[in-house]
Scaffold this active site. Structure first.
Site, mmCIF file in Angstrom:
data_model
loop_
_atom_site.group_PDB
_atom_site.id
_atom_site.type_symbol
_atom_site.label_atom_id
_atom_site.label_comp_id
_atom_site.label_asym_id
_atom_site.label_seq_id
_atom_site.Cartn_x
_atom_site.Cartn_y
_atom_site.Cartn_z
ATOM 1 N N ASP A 161 4.632 51.877 55.670
ATOM 2 C CA ASP A 161 5.745 51.939 55.784
ATOM 3 C C ASP A 161 5.917 52.943 55.326
ATOM 4 O OD1 ASP A 161 8.492 51.598 56.857
ATOM 5 O OD2 ASP A 161 9.374 51.345 54.701
ATOM 6 N N SER A 162 6.589 54.132 55.225
ATOM 7 C CA SER A 162 7.311 55.235 54.524
ATOM 8 C C SER A 162 7.505 54.781 52.795
ATOM 9 C CB SER A 162 8.130 56.166 54.837
ATOM 10 O OG SER A 162 9.366 54.893 55.101
ATOM 11 N N TYR B 30 10.071 58.906 55.490
ATOM 12 C CA TYR B 30 9.109 60.066 56.769
ATOM 13 C C TYR B 30 10.253 60.540 58.054
ATOM 14 C CZ TYR B 30 4.254 58.093 55.908
ATOM 15 O OH TYR B 30 3.758 57.906 55.906
ATOM 16 N N GLY B 31 11.292 60.012 57.794
ATOM 17 C CA GLY B 31 12.980 59.786 58.734
ATOM 18 C C GLY B 31 13.300 61.403 59.254
ATOM 19 N N CYS C 146 7.684 50.453 59.576
ATOM 20 C CA CYS C 146 8.166 51.839 59.496
ATOM 21 C C CYS C 146 8.898 52.190 60.937
ATOM 22 C CB CYS C 146 7.515 52.627 59.338
ATOM 23 S SG CYS C 146 8.522 54.666 59.465
ATOM 24 N N GLU D 250 19.061 51.592 48.986
ATOM 25 C CA GLU D 250 18.046 51.730 47.924
ATOM 26 C C GLU D 250 18.823 52.256 46.838
ATOM 27 O OE1 GLU D 250 14.619 54.641 48.174
ATOM 28 O OE2 GLU D 250 14.005 53.645 49.877
ATOM 29 N N CYS E 292 15.950 50.610 62.158
ATOM 30 C CA CYS E 292 15.501 51.250 60.399
ATOM 31 C C CYS E 292 14.709 49.646 59.586
ATOM 32 C CB CYS E 292 16.401 52.179 60.086
ATOM 33 S SG CYS E 292 16.151 52.594 58.332
ATOM 34 N N THR E 293 13.758 50.598 59.018
ATOM 35 C CA THR E 293 13.975 49.144 57.737
ATOM 36 C C THR E 293 14.710 48.367 56.794
ATOM 37 O OG1 THR E 293 12.455 50.501 56.531
ATOM 38 C CG2 THR E 293 11.332 49.560 57.467
ATOM 39 N N HIS E 294 16.303 49.634 56.406
ATOM 40 C CA HIS E 294 16.854 49.626 54.929
ATOM 41 C C HIS E 294 17.793 48.811 56.316
ATOM 42 C CE1 HIS E 294 13.604 52.389 53.481
ATOM 43 N NE2 HIS E 294 14.418 52.408 52.483
HETATM 44 N N1 DGL Z 1 11.117 53.479 56.333
HETATM 45 C C1 DGL Z 1 11.813 54.323 57.446
HETATM 46 C C2 DGL Z 1 12.157 53.641 59.040
HETATM 47 O O1 DGL Z 1 12.110 52.814 59.063
HETATM 48 C C3 DGL Z 1 13.409 54.290 56.830
HETATM 49 C C4 DGL Z 1 12.994 55.161 55.857
HETATM 50 C C5 DGL Z 1 12.138 56.950 55.697
HETATM 51 O O2 DGL Z 1 13.031 57.807 56.614
HETATM 52 O O3 DGL Z 1 11.172 56.683 55.747
HETATM 53 O O4 DGL Z 1 12.591 54.057 59.883
#
Ligand code: DGL
Length: 283
Positions: free
Chosen positions: A13-14, A45-46, A76, A155, A187-189
């Protein structure tokens, strides 16, 4: 077979967010062992371009391949959206992203064929969820929306705060108006904000209370759906770990291992004992 000879599931993941995917995988595959890489040096990464996300993702896969993995999960959403096809063409190892499982979950869940999808700017502007859903059902109307602030709020630990609720309400207003019955957390979060998102979608202010009531919005957790597909795939390919000995996991990051260790527990739902630093530019 010695523990160290057993092949593991590689996940990248990022940063820390992909631990929500790892958490779901370990929930249903408790004897599997994972190698997790979080690209904390280059997160997020977004907001990045396709070219850069592809370059980073390629290095992340190269690193995981150096760790004796049998399968790779691109946890990600942004990488899955912008780089999965590109990666699949370049590597032989089986790989899975989070977009298709989430899309499939939404297609199965929607009754009124109105689906919302929220994610980072990169994921949303790639149109990947839309493409994946339309491959299965062209009649579904999809409303994509980026909610970039959700990443930093999560976060920061702003999970049950009024400010987060207000931001969620503001972000999700247009989706409420469209009377979607299903919402993909792309999105992962976002799984950590399920409560806030559910609440924000519920408030029926200015909303007709007749059929397809907003009270019934089904949240699709891409992490959960991906874990189910990972299990199915490993079973099918006879790749599941044969031993029921205590699994050992490894966590790697490209920067600030201590920060990851602290923050990561909230995303993984359990303690992380050790986090190792990797120079990702070597891969
Ligand atoms: N892991 C990214 C996603 O699921 C979220 C965080 C990022 O922008 O890197 O898109």
């Amino acid at each position: 077979m010695k523990l160290k000879d057993e092949k593991k599931i590689g996940i990248f993941d990022s940063g820390v967010g992909g631990l929500t995917v790892a958490r779901e995988i370990l929930k249903i595959l408790p004897f599997e062992q994972i190698i997790y890489f979080g690209d904390t040096a280059r997160c997020p990464y977004g907001p990045r371009s396709k070219k850069i996300v592809r370059e980073f993702s390629l290095q992340n896969v190269n690193f995981l391949l150096s760790q004796n993995v049998k399968f790779i999960v691109v946890a990600c959403n942004t990488s899955s959206a912008l780089a999965l096809d590109f990666l699949k063409k370049r590597f032989e190892i089986p790989m899975m992203g989070v977009i298709e499982p989430g899309a499939k979950g939404a297609v199965e869940a929607t009754k009124n064929k109105k689906v919302g999808v929220i994610g980072t700017l990169g994921t949303i502007s790639s149109g990947s969820y839309v493409k994946a859903i339309h491959k299965m059902d062209k009649k579904i109307i999809i409303y994509p929306l980026s909610c970039p602030l959700f990443v930093s709020l999560t976060e920061e630990g702003f999970i049950n705060k009024k400010a987060t609720y207000l931001i969620a309400e503001e972000y999700l207003k247009p989706l409420k108006k469209k009377r979607i019955d299903t919402l993909i957390l792309g999105c992962t979060h976002y799984p950590l904000l399920k409560g806030v998102i559910r609440n924000a979608m519920k408030k029926s202010e200015g909303f007709p209370k007749d059929s397809s009531s907003i009270e019934n919005v089904t949240l699709i957790d891409s992490a959960e759906k991906t874990a189910l597909d990972v299990k199915r795939f490993l079973l099918e390919k006879d790749l599941l770990r044969k031993s029921d000995k205590e699994p050992s996991h490894k966590f790697f990051v490209s920067d600030q291992p201590d920060k990851f260790k602290k923050l990561g527990q909230r995303f993984l739902g359990k303690k992380i004992k050790r986090v190792e630093l990797v120079d990702i530019n070597k891969y």
